[in-house]
Design an enzyme around this catalytic site. Structure first.
Site: not given
Ligand SMILES: NC(=O)c1ccc[n+]([C@@H]2O[C@H](COP(=O)([O-])OP(=O)(O)OC[C@H]3O[C@@H](n4cnc5c(N)ncnc54)[C@H](O)[C@@H]3O)[C@@H](O)[C@H]2O)c1
Length: 447
Positions: A121, A155, A158, A210, A258-259, A266, A269
């Protein structure tokens, strides 16, 4: 197709596993050696329903590999998905250092045409910055290789990540490059068999979509939380109001609960980052600033209710907490309301006995050793010697508890239900004092 996924976290690992499950050959790269070792040893670093078997199946079929070898990972895929973290910077904006580091890695090691896919994102304009980072890295090598940068925000939710990825509501592809668009359509065709889910647009619109989605969902939650305060003041029940408005198709039933406030990696931030990036462009997103303020207050709503009932000095009190993860079916505790609640109660002198069906290990990591906090391994164990029970996460196993056990084990039969799981008159009829969110408390009928 040969696909590389850079960043093997919640998004990267799910993306890699699901793309491999469709028959692609996927290499997942991460800089975290421990995580890659665990995956190569057959472990799974996160709790996500269905993910472990999917990973095992595709590793066994040699369609899914994990590595820390950047050069080999970049060499592997024509498609290079970037799914690294974009945490908030000190000023609330998205920290793009990992995304840009991933882009530079691609530029340093690529030897043939690549489609670089921003799945993280990221703020509007990031695709251009990624393009520039790759161009600079290639220029340092003194070579020119063709590549395209597309935006493909994720999208998934978790707790239902595999299901969401396999059956997405929509697939957003922001691309200004025809060849890249065709390749992206090929990657996602298996996920959109029954109806056309692909929405093609420019990269900036994709990036903004997004943030807009998460901001809208966060707005609904904060709206209901503010309304819940009013409901308490005027003697209404927010659960009736929720059903009343949710049945209007223009409003719909989702995300109207409500909660204890929204948490997770996500919404907090992304709302901050959107407000911040708008401000940088001279646009005041006043609604979202209020959404954020309301959420900060809401994380303390259960504590406020505890203080109103037990006073501000909680020395000598013990509270049972059910639920630590920011939502059910995940072990993710990033920005979880439970953290604020536990820290504040301990700060007021209380002791905590907390239970979560899967987030115990993560909680141990987050809280460390604290004499005032016991992480226990069952619902009942949390109730031992506790003055009251706080429900913080709506795990299924909390939905129909044995109220007789709760009443007999608690020193005082008091429930603070941060998720409105129970029917107040029913709980009161069982002799338990009940405090929900946005509901006037009925008087217990049985002592
Ligand atoms: N978690 C969610 O539900 C969700 C849903 C949609 C979008 N997103 C977005 O997706 C992105 C990732 O979120 P996440 O929850 O998977 O994060 P996360 O922290 O679980 O995973 C990120 C991973 O990237 C690795 N990393 C960092 N720098 C790196 C590099 N240079 N090379 C290789 N690996 C590297 C880290 O070690 C880590 O394992 C974010 O931008 C988040 O906003 C997350």
């Amino acid at each position: 197709m040969k696909i590389t996924v850079i960043g093997t976290g919640y998004v990267g690992l799910v993306t890699g596993a699901c793309l491999a499950d469709m028959g692609n050959h996927v290499v997942c790269l991460d800089v975290d050696e421990r995580k890659i070792r665990l995956l190569n040893d057959g472990g799974i670093p996160i709790h996500e329903p269905g993910l472990d078997t999917m990973v095992q199946r595709n590793v066994a079929a040699q369609r899914l590999q994990f590595t820390t070898d950047i050069a080999a990972a970049v060499a592997h895929g024509t498609m290079q998905f970037i799914g690294v973290g974009t945490p908030p910077d000190e000023d609330g904006s998205a920290d793009l250092q990992h995304v840009l580091a991933a882009a530079r890695s691609i530029g340093r090691h690529m030897t043939d045409y690549k489609v670089i896919v921003d799945k993280s994102t990221v703020p509007v304009g990031t695709a251009d910055r990624v393009r520039e980072a790759v161009r600079e890295a290639l220029a340092e090598r003194g070579i020119a290789i063709d590549y395209a940068v597309v935006s493909n925000p994720e999208f998934l939710k978790e707790g239902a990540a595999v299901e969401d990825f396999m059956k997405p509501d929509r697939i957003i592809i922001g691309s200004d490059d025809e060849r890249a668009t065709l390749l992206m359509q090929a990657v996602y065709a298996p996920f959109a068999r029954n109806r056309d889910k692909l929405q093609l647009m420019d990269t900036r619109s994709a990036e903004l979509t997004k943030y807009a989605a998460n901001a809208m969902l966060a707005t609904r939650i904060s709206f209901m939380n503010e309304l819940a305060h009013l409901a308490e003041q005027v003697g209404a029940d927010i659960e009736h109001v929720r059903r009343g408005i949710g049945s209007d198709p223009r409003i719909g039933t989702h995300f109207l609960y409500a909660g204890t406030g929204y948490g997770g990696s996500c919404f907090p931030k992304d709302v901050k980052a959107l407000v911040r990036s708008a401000r940088d462009r001279g646009v005041d997103l006043g609604v979202l600033a209020a959404v954020e303020r309301a959420n900060e207050r809401q994380k303390l709503v259960l504590v406020d209710k505890v203080r109103a009932r037990f006073g501000d000095d909680l020395h000598g009190r013990t509270f049972a907490i059910w639920g630590l993860a920011f939502k059910p079916n995940t072990d993710d505790m990033r920005e979880a309301p439970s953290r604020v609640i536990i820290d504040t109660l301990i700060g007021l002198g209380a002791r905590i006995r907390a239970y979560d069906p899967v987030a115990q290990a993560e909680a141990r990591r987050v809280f460390g050793e604290q004499p005032a906090l016991s992480l226990v391994d069952s619902r009942d164990a949390a109730l031992e010697q506790a003055d009251a029970l706080l429900i913080v996460t709506e795990w299924r196993e909390f939905k129909s508890p044995d109220f007789d056990t709760i009443r007999s084990m608690l020193k005082q039969p008091v429930i603070f239900d941060g998720r409105n799981l129970y029917d107040p008159p029913l709980v009161a009829a069982l002799g338990i004092e009940y405090h929900g969110i946005g509901r006037s408390a009925p008087v217990p009928e049985r002592a």
